[in-house]
Every structure is written in C-alpha cells, then in structure tokens.
Design an enzyme around this catalytic site. Structure first.
Site, short mmCIF file in Angstrom:
data_model
loop_
_atom_site.label_atom_id
_atom_site.label_comp_id
_atom_site.label_asym_id
_atom_site.label_seq_id
_atom_site.Cartn_x
_atom_site.Cartn_y
_atom_site.Cartn_z
N THR A 1 0.75 -1.28 0.00
CA THR A 1 0.00 0.00 0.00
C THR A 1 0.78 1.32 0.00
O THR A 1 1.82 1.43 0.64
CB THR A 1 -0.89 -0.05 1.27
OG1 THR A 1 -1.77 -1.14 1.12
CG2 THR A 1 -1.70 1.19 1.48
N ARG B 1 -12.51 -9.55 -1.39
CA ARG B 1 -12.00 -9.11 -0.09
C ARG B 1 -11.63 -7.62 -0.17
O ARG B 1 -10.98 -7.17 -1.09
CB ARG B 1 -10.77 -9.93 0.28
CG ARG B 1 -10.11 -9.53 1.61
CD ARG B 1 -8.99 -8.54 1.41
NE ARG B 1 -8.21 -8.32 2.63
CZ ARG B 1 -7.29 -7.37 2.76
NH1 ARG B 1 -7.03 -6.56 1.76
NH2 ARG B 1 -6.62 -7.23 3.88
N GLY C 1 -9.80 -4.56 2.08
CA GLY C 1 -8.97 -4.32 3.27
C GLY C 1 -9.34 -3.01 3.96
O GLY C 1 -10.42 -2.44 3.74
N ASP C 2 -8.42 -2.54 4.75
CA ASP C 2 -8.66 -1.32 5.54
C ASP C 2 -8.51 -0.04 4.74
O ASP C 2 -9.11 0.98 5.08
CB ASP C 2 -7.68 -1.28 6.71
CG ASP C 2 -6.23 -1.29 6.23
OD1 ASP C 2 -5.89 -2.16 5.39
OD2 ASP C 2 -5.44 -0.44 6.67
N THR D 1 -0.85 1.05 6.68
CA THR D 1 -0.41 -0.02 5.78
C THR D 1 -0.10 -1.24 6.63
O THR D 1 0.63 -1.14 7.62
CB THR D 1 0.84 0.36 4.97
OG1 THR D 1 1.40 -0.83 4.41
CG2 THR D 1 1.92 1.07 5.80
N GLY D 2 -0.67 -2.37 6.25
CA GLY D 2 -0.41 -3.56 7.04
C GLY D 2 -1.52 -4.57 6.83
O GLY D 2 -2.26 -4.49 5.85
N GLY E 1 -4.69 -5.69 6.84
CA GLY E 1 -5.87 -4.85 6.89
C GLY E 1 -6.97 -5.30 7.82
O GLY E 1 -7.66 -4.47 8.43
N1 ASP Z 1 -3.56 -2.69 4.37
C1 ASP Z 1 -3.65 -3.25 3.05
C2 ASP Z 1 -4.79 -4.25 3.00
O1 ASP Z 1 -4.96 -4.99 3.93
C3 ASP Z 1 -2.43 -3.93 2.63
C4 ASP Z 1 -1.19 -3.08 2.71
O2 ASP Z 1 -1.03 -2.25 3.58
O3 ASP Z 1 -0.35 -3.26 1.86
O4 ASP Z 1 -5.45 -4.29 2.00
#
Ligand code: ASP
Length: 331
Positions: free
Chosen positions: A190, A218, A220-221, A240-241, A243
């Site tokens: 992200t 799906r 994410g956050d 970022t992480g 999600g």
């Molecule tokens: N947070 C993002 C997700 O879960 C992934 C990412 O941070 O790369 O979609």
C-alpha cells in the site's frame, strides 16, 4: 519544524502554516527481497511523489490536491502495491482499493474492488467531489469512472512479473499449509499520503492492491474511512499492514481519537496503536500520522516501511528500513 507565518489575503491578515507532506509506500518491505537497484528505484519514486505533492502545497493548493498528486505518482510507479505493480488476488486479478479524506470539510470518497481504473485515488476523489456517496465498489464504481471521464485501462496494465511470482509463491505456501505470518511480510505494500496545506488544513489518502492471494471480493482497511484512512481538523492518518486488524481496531480513527480526546501527542497515539494494539491483536504493519501543528510520526513493526516527508525547505527525506534514520520523524 512547524512554522506559522502571516500573509495578507483580500486585505485581511491570515495565518499561514508551513506546508508539509508525509508519505508511505507500504510496510511490507523486506531486505532479503530487495536489490540495491530496487532500493534506488523506490527512493527515486518516493522523492518524485514528495516533490509532486509539495509543488501543489507551495502553489497554495488544498491539502487534498497534494495528497492526490503524491499518490498518483506512487500508483504509477511499479515498485509499490498500488495502481501499476499492485499485488494479485487468489484468482490472478488485480483488485484495487483507495480512499481520500479531507480533514477540514470532513468529506471523504472511496472505491474498492476496481480492476480497470488507472489511478484509483483519482476515482476516490471524484466520488468525494462529484457524488452523493462516500464509497463505491466494483462494476458500479467503474461505471461511475466512465461517466466522469476518469481514465480506465486494460487490466493487463497493472501486471508486473514480480507480483505474479509473489502470487505463485503464496499459492505454493498455502498449498503446503504455511501460515501467513511464517512466510514473510511481502503480502502487503500500500501507498499513502498526508498533507498540511498553507491554510492549516489536513488531508489523508491511501491506495492499494490489498494483500497477495486475497480472496475475490475481499476489501482491506485502506478504502475504509476510519480503518486505513482518516483526516479531521487536527490529525490525519494513512495505514499499511494486515488490513483485517486495522479494520477491527478502526486504527486510523483510533489514533486521531486519542489525539483529540486524550490529548496524546501524535507520536504517542500512533505508536500506541501501531506498536501496541495491532501486534497485540496478532496483526502487523505501520502508519503515517500528521497533526495540524506539523508534528508527525511514522511508526511500524515490520522490517521496513517505505516512507518520507517534505517540508519548508522543499528537500525530500526518504527511508526504507527500521535502521534508517529520518530527520523529523518522531517514530
Ligand atoms: N492494508 C492493506 C490491506 O490490507 C495492505 C497493505 O497495507 O499493503 O489491504
């Protein structure tokens, strides 16, 4: 770092903040996956994104313009998991999510599960500015993009071989029963940006391909307002992480709520969530957080996080790994 000066606008003395832009290119970066050429390319793209966003701020444009400009550069750069170079889902498709929030007005726009939108952040912005809604998904979002003249591309545009190979590895690992946490963090990546404009307004934006091998549909956050993206009048966050954990914690909003309600500094609030709550719940990742007084923090609990900032002197500052020092970061 924070400076405030004054200017006369229409005969009135107005307070002007010193503009600031903070970005990330994802927390999933691992040293063993990177060559020196990869590192150089990432640093160059981060610096280009910082310059593009900063140019908007010094021209007196609103924070949302700077965030959009910086994220567009990162989406176009194949190094990051957003736009071109996004990760693949389980079906071998790129499904993109993005959100933009304007802290001064409280307005927000988000899109999720789009396959053909070249720059999802621009569509998120269009949702915010040109629709009565906050979030649009899939085919409906793409129909809206077409109607509004937002650029659509052939889905092949997003494909890079590196991401394809990551999906193949994830599928093999999954078939062998290896747990997500045991196979490395390159499942995410992200991009995000936060800006403080000369009028002291904040904005936050995030754009992503999500996580490698995610199931179709799906989300994410990143595009969920309050989870991966949040801005109000005194605090802005992009996460970022992993999600699912950021959604359950309403992580971005939680950081800003601590600033507003408990009077915590931005660094303490961001660390509390990213290095406390998220790992405690079993997740990992990072975030960037910027306060309206110009203080900011870039905490993460992974080996690295592409990150950077640019302030009054117009010089981009970028870093990748935890050991890299970044002047100004209150991490
Ligand atoms: N947070 C993002 C997700 O879960 C992934 C990412 O941070 O790369 O979609």
């Amino acid at each position: 770092m924070f400076e405030r000066h004054y200017a006369v606008r229409d005969g009135v003395l107005v307070s002007m903040a010193s503009p600031l832009l903070v970005i990330h290119g994802g927390a999933g970066v691992e040293r063993k996956e990177m060559t020196p050429a990869d590192e150089d390319a990432a640093r160059t793209a981060l610096a280009a994104a910082l310059r593009a966003g900063h140019a908007q701020l010094v021209a007196g444009k609103p924070a949302a313009d700077a965030v959009t400009a910086a994220i567009t550069v990162l989406e176009d750069a194949p190094q990051f998991n957003a736009g071109r170079g996004a990760v693949f889902n389980h079906d071998g498709r790129n499904e993109l999510d993005a959100a933009l929030m304007d802290g001064a007005s409280g307005k927000a726009g988000a899109v999720a599960g789009v396959h053909r939108v070249k720059n999802p952040i621009l569509l998120a912005r269009t949702v915010m500015e040109k629709s009565r809604h906050v979030m649009m998904v899939g085919a409906g979002a793409e129909a809206f993009a077409k109607e509004q003249g937002v650029t659509l591309v052939d889905p092949k545009y997003f494909r890079t071989d590196k991401r394809w190979q990551q999906l193949q590895k994830a599928l093999r690992d999954e078939a062998a029963g290896v747990a997500l946490l045991d196979v490395g963090r390159n499942y995410f990546g992200t991009v995000g940006a936060l800006a403080l404009d000369v009028q002291g307004r904040l904005a936050a934006g995030t754009s992503t391909g999500g996580m490698t091998n995610k199931r179709y549909g799906r989300i994410g956050d990143s595009p969920i307002i309050g989870a991966g993206t949040w801005a109000d009048d005194r605090c802005a966050v992009s996460g970022t992480g992993w999600g699912e954990f950021y959604i359950r914690d309403a992580a971005a909003h939680e950081i800003c709520a601590r600033v507003r309600l408990s009077g915590e500094s931005i660094a303490r609030a961001a660390r509390g969530v990213i290095n406390g709550d998220i790992p405690k719940a079993g997740g990992d990742g990072g975030a960037i957080a910027l306060a309206s007084d110009g203080s900011f923090a870039l905490p993460f609990n992974t080996e690295g996080m592409y990150r950077g900032w640019i302030g009054a002197d117009g010089e981009p500052h970028v870093a990748i790994y935890a050991q890299d020092t970044l002047r100004g970061d209150q991490h």
